[in-house]
Write an enzyme that holds these catalytic residues in place. Structure first.
Site, PDB file in Angstrom:
ATOM      1  N   THR A 167      34.554  49.931  40.956  1.00 53.91           N
ATOM      2  CA  THR A 167      35.125  49.926  39.754  1.00 53.91           C
ATOM      3  C   THR A 167      35.307  51.328  39.000  1.00 53.91           C
ATOM      4  O   THR A 167      34.440  52.089  39.611  1.00 53.91           O
ATOM      5  CB  THR A 167      34.494  48.936  39.033  1.00 53.91           C
ATOM      6  OG1 THR A 167      34.603  47.683  39.520  1.00 53.91           O
ATOM      7  CG2 THR A 167      35.002  48.963  37.495  1.00 53.91           C
ATOM      8  N   ARG A 195      40.582  34.901  40.474  1.00 57.16           N
ATOM      9  CA  ARG A 195      39.125  35.326  40.386  1.00 57.16           C
ATOM     10  C   ARG A 195      38.828  36.467  39.211  1.00 57.16           C
ATOM     11  O   ARG A 195      39.685  37.364  39.434  1.00 57.16           O
ATOM     12  CB  ARG A 195      38.746  35.863  41.726  1.00 57.16           C
ATOM     13  CG  ARG A 195      37.121  36.581  41.775  1.00 57.16           C
ATOM     14  CD  ARG A 195      37.259  37.879  41.647  1.00 57.16           C
ATOM     15  NE  ARG A 195      35.841  38.527  41.752  1.00 57.16           N
ATOM     16  CZ  ARG A 195      35.416  39.600  41.491  1.00 57.16           C
ATOM     17  NH1 ARG A 195      36.181  40.521  41.182  1.00 57.16           N
ATOM     18  NH2 ARG A 195      34.180  40.059  41.857  1.00 57.16           N
ATOM     19  N   VAL A 196      37.913  36.160  38.706  1.00 59.12           N
ATOM     20  CA  VAL A 196      37.503  37.306  37.492  1.00 59.12           C
ATOM     21  C   VAL A 196      35.953  37.612  37.786  1.00 59.12           C
ATOM     22  O   VAL A 196      35.198  36.829  37.869  1.00 59.12           O
ATOM     23  CB  VAL A 196      37.661  36.669  36.113  1.00 59.12           C
ATOM     24  CG1 VAL A 196      37.182  37.788  35.396  1.00 59.12           C
ATOM     25  CG2 VAL A 196      38.962  36.259  35.773  1.00 59.12           C
ATOM     26  N   GLY A 197      35.924  38.973  37.844  1.00 67.31           N
ATOM     27  CA  GLY A 197      34.343  39.488  38.114  1.00 67.31           C
ATOM     28  C   GLY A 197      33.649  39.662  36.793  1.00 67.31           C
ATOM     29  O   GLY A 197      33.954  39.356  35.767  1.00 67.31           O
ATOM     30  N   ASP A 198      32.834  40.808  37.008  1.00 66.09           N
ATOM     31  CA  ASP A 198      32.058  41.308  35.986  1.00 66.09           C
ATOM     32  C   ASP A 198      32.828  42.254  34.692  1.00 66.09           C
ATOM     33  O   ASP A 198      32.257  42.009  33.762  1.00 66.09           O
ATOM     34  CB  ASP A 198      30.954  42.154  36.516  1.00 66.09           C
ATOM     35  CG  ASP A 198      31.132  43.410  36.876  1.00 66.09           C
ATOM     36  OD1 ASP A 198      31.803  43.225  38.218  1.00 66.09           O
ATOM     37  OD2 ASP A 198      31.089  44.310  36.544  1.00 66.09           O
ATOM     38  N   GLY A 219      30.173  47.497  41.275  1.00 69.29           N
ATOM     39  CA  GLY A 219      29.478  46.853  42.392  1.00 69.29           C
ATOM     40  C   GLY A 219      30.089  45.820  42.639  1.00 69.29           C
ATOM     41  O   GLY A 219      31.052  45.543  42.422  1.00 69.29           O
ATOM     42  N   GLY A 221      30.606  42.162  41.666  1.00 67.48           N
ATOM     43  CA  GLY A 221      30.823  41.809  40.688  1.00 67.48           C
ATOM     44  C   GLY A 221      30.117  40.422  40.334  1.00 67.48           C
ATOM     45  O   GLY A 221      29.418  40.077  39.335  1.00 67.48           O
TER      46      GLY A 221
END
Length: 310
Positions: A167, A195-198, A219, A221
């Site tokens: 990221t 999908r949604v990560g951090d 890194g 997520g």
């Protein structure tokens, strides 16, 4: 108070043929953001400018250069946070937007919400006059090749993530002691649609609070989300740890608790900063006291004077 800006271009493994482009990209981004300070800009202005610079650079997994979903599409996330009053804005699963971090800032400044997603974010972008771009303009041949390779029978998903795990992000403190963070990503390669990560999640993808400092993470997520990495690091700083100690403690906890690797850039309200990572590499750069700092491997730290633009 000396202004400070620190950026990262993603933690993970960077193939040797892309290392120079990544390093050049983070150095260009931190210079662009640092120049904002000389023009009287705030910490929010600086982190957003730096991240825009990396979103426009095809070497990074954000904006142009984002990885592709399982269906071969682009879905991007971004976050901006202002440490003065904890104002925050985020977007998730957005497409057809060249600079998701700009849209995240608009969410922060023009709405009473914190995060807009997918179709709702797209409608808001149109309302704000944000220009839509063709999806193809965000897809590089490198991202397309990685996606095709992962579709092949017997493909190794870990190998296919190489060079595209990261990221981009930035943290800053300005001359008035205000901190801010911004983070942007295309996510992980071949992720499920939606999908949604951090990255767009406050406390995970980033956090900024004038009472302690600011963090931007990178890194895997799912691992970062589970330990709320950015806020976890600031908690250690609240307990008196230095920016470097707190960053290392947070990364160590993530590795031992959920077997997750990653990296962070961190700054406190006094202008102390660090760039730390548990992965093999993380392209990072910092600017303070008219000096450029940068590195790629653990223990690597180069410096040179910053030449002012005329």
């Amino acid at each position: 108070m000396r202004p400070v800006l620190v950026v990262h271009g993603g933690a993970g493994h960077i193939p040797s043929e892309r290392a120079q482009g990544s390093m050049g990209g983070v150095c260009a981004a931190v210079k662009a953001g640092y120049h904002v300070f000389t023009a009287g800009g705030s910490s929010v202005d600086a982190v957003v400018e730096a991240v825009i610079n990396m979103e426009d650079n095809p070497h990074f997994n954000a904006g142009r250069g984002s990885v592709l979903t399982a269906g071969g599409q682009v879905e991007m996330d971004a976050l901006v946070m202002d440490g003065r009053d904890l104002s925050s804005g985020a977007v998730s699963a957005v497409s057809n937007i060249a600079n998701p971090v700009k849209l995240a800032r608009l969410v922060m400044e023009k709405t009473s919400h914190v995060c807009l997603t997918a179709g709702g974010a797209a409608a808001f972008a149109r309302q704000m006059g944000v220009q839509e771009v063709p999806t193809e303009s965000l897809i590089t041949e490198y991202s397309r090749a990685r996606w095709r390779k992962n579709q092949a029978p017997g493909a190794n998903p870990v190998e296919c993530q190489m060079g595209k795990m990261g990221t981009v992000g930035a943290v800053a403190v300005d001359s008035e002691g205000n901190v801010a963070c911004a983070t942007s990503t295309g996510g992980i390669l071949n992720k499920m649609e939606g999908r949604v990560g951090d990255t767009p999640c406050i406390g995970s993808g980033g956090y900024a609070d004038n009472s302690v400092g600011a963090v931007s993470t990178t890194g895997h997520g799912e691992a970062i989300l589970k330990v709320v990495l950015a806020r976890h690091i600031l908690y250690h700083m609240e307990q008196g740890r230095s920016v470097e100690e707190a960053s290392d403690l947070g990364l160590s906890h993530m590795k031992s608790r959920v077997v997750g690797l990653g990296g962070v850039v961190t700054v406190d309200t006094k202008g102390e900063w660090s760039a730390r990572f548990s992965s093999n590499q993380m392209a990072w750069a910092a600017a303070c006291d008219q000096t450029l700092h940068w590195g790629l491997y653990r223990g690597e730290h180069f410096t040179e004077p910053i030449v002012q633009k005329l």
